[in-house]
Design a protein around this motif. Sequence first.
Motif, mmCIF file in Angstrom:
data_model
loop_
_atom_site.group_PDB
_atom_site.id
_atom_site.type_symbol
_atom_site.label_atom_id
_atom_site.label_comp_id
_atom_site.label_asym_id
_atom_site.label_seq_id
_atom_site.Cartn_x
_atom_site.Cartn_y
_atom_site.Cartn_z
ATOM 1 N N THR A 237 76.698 69.085 32.175
ATOM 2 C CA THR A 237 76.082 70.408 32.231
ATOM 3 C C THR A 237 76.601 71.277 31.085
ATOM 4 N N VAL A 238 75.685 72.037 30.505
ATOM 5 C CA VAL A 238 76.035 73.036 29.515
ATOM 6 C C VAL A 238 75.640 74.401 30.075
ATOM 7 N N TYR A 239 76.455 75.411 29.794
ATOM 8 C CA TYR A 239 76.256 76.742 30.350
ATOM 9 C C TYR A 239 76.066 77.774 29.241
ATOM 10 N N LEU A 240 75.421 78.861 29.619
ATOM 11 C CA LEU A 240 75.341 80.019 28.731
ATOM 12 C C LEU A 240 75.631 81.262 29.570
ATOM 13 N N GLN A 241 76.820 81.817 29.380
ATOM 14 C CA GLN A 241 77.192 83.056 30.047
ATOM 15 C C GLN A 241 76.689 84.209 29.185
ATOM 16 N N MET A 242 75.842 85.029 29.770
ATOM 17 C CA MET A 242 75.233 86.133 29.029
ATOM 18 C C MET A 242 75.712 87.452 29.619
ATOM 19 N N ASN A 243 76.422 88.224 28.827
ATOM 20 C CA ASN A 243 76.967 89.510 29.245
ATOM 21 C C ASN A 243 76.343 90.638 28.430
ATOM 22 N N SER A 244 76.466 91.848 28.939
ATOM 23 C CA SER A 244 75.950 93.037 28.241
ATOM 24 C C SER A 244 74.509 92.816 27.795
ATOM 25 N N LEU A 245 73.703 92.357 28.712
ATOM 26 C CA LEU A 245 72.323 92.009 28.369
ATOM 27 C C LEU A 245 71.521 93.235 27.953
ATOM 28 N N LYS A 246 70.611 92.991 27.013
ATOM 29 C CA LYS A 246 69.755 94.042 26.473
ATOM 30 C C LYS A 246 68.285 93.668 26.727
ATOM 31 N N PRO A 247 67.401 94.646 26.760
ATOM 32 C CA PRO A 247 65.977 94.323 26.944
ATOM 33 C C PRO A 247 65.469 93.326 25.904
ATOM 34 N N GLU A 248 65.998 93.376 24.692
ATOM 35 C CA GLU A 248 65.548 92.450 23.652
ATOM 36 C C GLU A 248 66.023 91.018 23.878
ATOM 37 N N ASP A 249 66.853 90.788 24.894
ATOM 38 C CA ASP A 249 67.241 89.421 25.255
ATOM 39 C C ASP A 249 66.194 88.774 26.169
ATOM 40 N N THR A 250 65.200 89.541 26.586
ATOM 41 C CA THR A 250 64.147 88.996 27.436
ATOM 42 C C THR A 250 63.408 87.871 26.725
ATOM 43 N N ALA A 251 63.360 86.710 27.366
ATOM 44 C CA ALA A 251 62.745 85.529 26.765
ATOM 45 C C ALA A 251 62.825 84.373 27.755
ATOM 46 N N VAL A 252 62.145 83.294 27.415
ATOM 47 C CA VAL A 252 62.369 82.018 28.101
ATOM 48 C C VAL A 252 63.476 81.309 27.332
ATOM 49 N N TYR A 253 64.483 80.879 28.056
ATOM 50 C CA TYR A 253 65.635 80.228 27.455
ATOM 51 C C TYR A 253 65.554 78.719 27.688
#
Length: 123
Positions: free
Chosen positions: A78-94
Amino acid sequence: QVQLVESGGGLVQAGGSLRLSCAASGRTFSSSAMGWFRQAPGKRREFVAAISLSGKATQYADSVKGRFIISRDNAKNTVYLQMNSLKPEDTAVYYCAVLRAWGLFESSTADNWGQGTQVTVSS
């Protein structure tokens, strides 16, 4: 051949956090560098973060540096992506994907794409 399944997306307010997971099946996961990419509506798929097969090396897009952390657990495939301090411009399909080689961080040089997980950040 590695098959990838992403999870952990959702709706979060600006400033919040999410942790994405990418579960891999197949024997080559631990011998593959992995990457996270994202695609917003009407935009091209872009590189977000990458991690080497050992996990000792990481690379981030400037837009997420200092806010996102990529990690991997080879025992759990498994690989993870911890996303902090999210911004509206981070909206996307990952999406997660297998990198053909370390240093190749373009979506055109990644393979075995998962189906993606939607991340929506409200303002």
